[in-house]
Design an enzyme around this catalytic site. Sequence first.
Site, PDB file in Angstrom:
ATOM      1  N   GLU A 178       0.847  -1.198   0.000  1.00 31.44           N
ATOM      2  CA  GLU A 178       0.000   0.000   0.000  1.00 31.44           C
ATOM      3  C   GLU A 178       0.882   1.248   0.000  1.00 31.44           C
ATOM      4  O   GLU A 178       1.314   1.701  -1.043  1.00 31.44           O
ATOM      5  CB  GLU A 178      -1.005  -0.056   1.163  1.00 31.44           C
ATOM      6  CG  GLU A 178      -1.994  -1.210   0.940  1.00 31.44           C
ATOM      7  CD  GLU A 178      -3.132  -1.284   1.940  1.00 31.44           C
ATOM      8  OE1 GLU A 178      -3.210  -0.438   2.856  1.00 31.44           O
ATOM      9  OE2 GLU A 178      -3.951  -2.212   1.817  1.00 31.44           O
TER      10      GLU A 178
HETATM   11  C1  HEC Z   1      -3.276   0.866  -1.761  1.00 29.45           C
HETATM   12  C2  HEC Z   1      -4.655   1.108  -1.417  1.00 29.45           C
HETATM   13  C3  HEC Z   1      -4.960   1.657  -0.052  1.00 29.45           C
HETATM   14  C4  HEC Z   1      -4.431   2.783   0.550  1.00 29.45           C
HETATM   15  C5  HEC Z   1      -3.339   3.676   0.035  1.00 29.45           C
HETATM   16  C6  HEC Z   1      -5.156   2.938   1.786  1.00 29.45           C
HETATM   17  N1  HEC Z   1      -6.088   1.951   1.926  1.00 29.45           N
HETATM   18 FE1  HEC Z   1      -7.418   1.799   3.404  1.00 29.45          FE
HETATM   19  N2  HEC Z   1      -7.892  -0.044   2.777  1.00 29.45           N
HETATM   20  C7  HEC Z   1      -7.403  -0.658   1.641  1.00 29.45           C
HETATM   21  C8  HEC Z   1      -7.733  -2.058   1.660  1.00 29.45           C
HETATM   22  C9  HEC Z   1      -7.382  -3.069   0.587  1.00 29.45           C
HETATM   23  C10 HEC Z   1      -8.424  -2.274   2.866  1.00 29.45           C
HETATM   24  C11 HEC Z   1      -8.933  -3.615   3.386  1.00 29.45           C
HETATM   25  C12 HEC Z   1      -7.791  -4.329   4.079  1.00 29.45           C
HETATM   26  C13 HEC Z   1      -8.228  -5.480   4.944  1.00 29.45           C
HETATM   27  O1  HEC Z   1      -9.387  -5.539   5.359  1.00 29.45           O
HETATM   28  O2  HEC Z   1      -7.396  -6.351   5.227  1.00 29.45           O
HETATM   29  C14 HEC Z   1      -8.527  -0.981   3.525  1.00 29.45           C
HETATM   30  C15 HEC Z   1      -9.219  -0.761   4.716  1.00 29.45           C
HETATM   31  C16 HEC Z   1      -9.358   0.486   5.297  1.00 29.45           C
HETATM   32  C17 HEC Z   1     -10.238   0.788   6.395  1.00 29.45           C
HETATM   33  C18 HEC Z   1     -11.161  -0.189   7.086  1.00 29.45           C
HETATM   34  C19 HEC Z   1     -12.553  -0.026   6.591  1.00 29.45           C
HETATM   35  C20 HEC Z   1     -13.436  -1.127   7.101  1.00 29.45           C
HETATM   36  O3  HEC Z   1     -14.648  -1.046   6.881  1.00 29.45           O
HETATM   37  O4  HEC Z   1     -12.938  -2.098   7.665  1.00 29.45           O
HETATM   38  C21 HEC Z   1     -10.071   2.109   6.699  1.00 29.45           C
HETATM   39  C22 HEC Z   1     -10.794   2.891   7.768  1.00 29.45           C
HETATM   40  C23 HEC Z   1      -9.072   2.617   5.796  1.00 29.45           C
HETATM   41  N3  HEC Z   1      -8.682   1.618   4.938  1.00 29.45           N
HETATM   42  C24 HEC Z   1      -8.567   3.892   5.844  1.00 29.45           C
HETATM   43  C25 HEC Z   1      -7.391   4.237   5.179  1.00 29.45           C
HETATM   44  C26 HEC Z   1      -6.570   5.394   5.504  1.00 29.45           C
HETATM   45  C27 HEC Z   1      -6.853   6.391   6.616  1.00 29.45           C
HETATM   46  C28 HEC Z   1      -5.533   5.404   4.636  1.00 29.45           C
HETATM   47  C29 HEC Z   1      -4.365   6.357   4.561  1.00 29.45           C
HETATM   48  C30 HEC Z   1      -3.531   6.438   5.748  1.00 29.45           C
HETATM   49  C31 HEC Z   1      -5.712   4.249   3.757  1.00 29.45           C
HETATM   50  N4  HEC Z   1      -6.831   3.575   4.135  1.00 29.45           N
HETATM   51  C32 HEC Z   1      -4.908   3.955   2.690  1.00 29.45           C
HETATM   52  C33 HEC Z   1      -6.709  -0.022   0.637  1.00 29.45           C
HETATM   53  C34 HEC Z   1      -5.974   1.140   0.840  1.00 29.45           C
END
Ligand code: HEC
Length: 350
Positions: free
Chosen positions: A156
């Site tokens: 990520e």
């Molecule tokens: C490269 C793509 C990517 C980036 C960049 C990213 N995310 Fe995500 N995000 C994901 C993915 C894929 C998941 C699910 C991962 C898992 O459940 O294992 C996720 C899950 C989440 C969740 C959980 C939502 C839930 O319903 O469970 C949150 C909140 C979130 N991200 C916030 C953020 C924040 C704040 C940032 C920046 C600091 C960020 N993400 C950066 C791809 C990304």
Amino acid sequence: MRHKVRNWIERNTRLAWLGLAILVLMFVALLWNEWQSEKRASMKEVEWMPLVPLDFGLTQPIPRDIILDKGKVALGKSLFHDARLSSDDSVSCASCHDLSGGGVDNRARSLGVNGGVGGINAPTVLNSGFNFVQFWDGRAPTLEAQVDGPVNHPLEMASNWGQVLGKLMQDEDYRVRFLSAYPDGITSSNVKDALATFERSLVTPDSPFDRYLRGDKTALDAPALRGWQLFQSYGCVSCHQGSNLGGNFYERMGLMGDYFGDRGNHTEADNGRYNVTHDEADRHYFRVPSLRNVALTYPYFHDGSIDNLNDAVRTMAKYQLGRAMPDDDVEAIVAFLVSLTGRSVAEQQP
Ligand code: HEC
Ligand code: HEC
């Protein structure tokens, strides 16, 4: 005694025959009924569905006024869109959680730094403050704790706190804004706090369904209303409930059928909650996802394997409820799911 009965029969022959005929008829009817109900049970499609207005009271509207520190929300918004949180300044939170749409990237698997492809579908950040834990497998207990995930994840943002704080501290604007929101200025826990505070502001109230729940009985059109009733009578609401229509507990994917066997290509992410607890009983358990704005958050499921709502609903009926759903019920439930699209964040926070 026998003599008396014979006498009675001789005197009432017609009545006796009639009695016998009634008995035979009743027996035949009983057999017929048994046969029919066996046939019904073996039929795949379920025809009955109560169409009385149901409301089991298991869902609530999204709250309209959430009180949050404005300075922290604004700071969190800047951080959310800041690519300096990634190792090569190419990826921000918003790259994978697009707030002008459904808070997702609409890809089966997200693309991180250097085009790294993740192992699981990105859930929405919209209304994520209402979920009881974060991530599909619940490994982060809070939104604050969740931030460590993407920042450090090699596929990520592939960074670390030392690197991120170093870059943020060089920014005069951040130094001033952090100090006015937090006495100790730029620290990793303040970055997490600001991001989490911003995420708590990402709510989408006033969807047609919310307006319906608040008493506007015209807010749902006829198909959506029928869909809402089917959503309850089929039992979808037993898992997708609360103000987020999901996000309250874990459930197994494939409760009534072998979803993973049928799909094939097992991945580590398919283990779900098992990856956290290593308890065999948790294999394939996922946090039930929220259905808020689900029309915008395609593709569906943790594996992003289904790209349209009709098939997602059919898959749920088959694997979570053990039922083949007639097409017009699928259509109605989809109409209901579309009514879960609320006021967009862009519209509320221009
Ligand atoms: C490269 C793509 C990517 C980036 C960049 C990213 N995310 Fe995500 N995000 C994901 C993915 C894929 C998941 C699910 C991962 C898992 O459940 O294992 C996720 C899950 C989440 C969740 C959980 C939502 C839930 O319903 O469970 C949150 C909140 C979130 N991200 C916030 C953020 C924040 C704040 C940032 C920046 C600091 C960020 N993400 C950066 C791809 C990304
Ligand atoms: C036994 C609990 C349970 C029942 C009943 C249930 N679901 Fe689900 N639902 C889940 C779980 C768990 C997932 C996540 C599965 C996965 O990603 O592998 C899910 C995922 C979904 C998704 C995809 C959401 C997304 O963002 O990817 C939709 C849409 C959905 N369900 C709709 C329904 C409908 C409609 C019904 C009734 C026909 C229903 N569900 C019944 C537990 C349930």
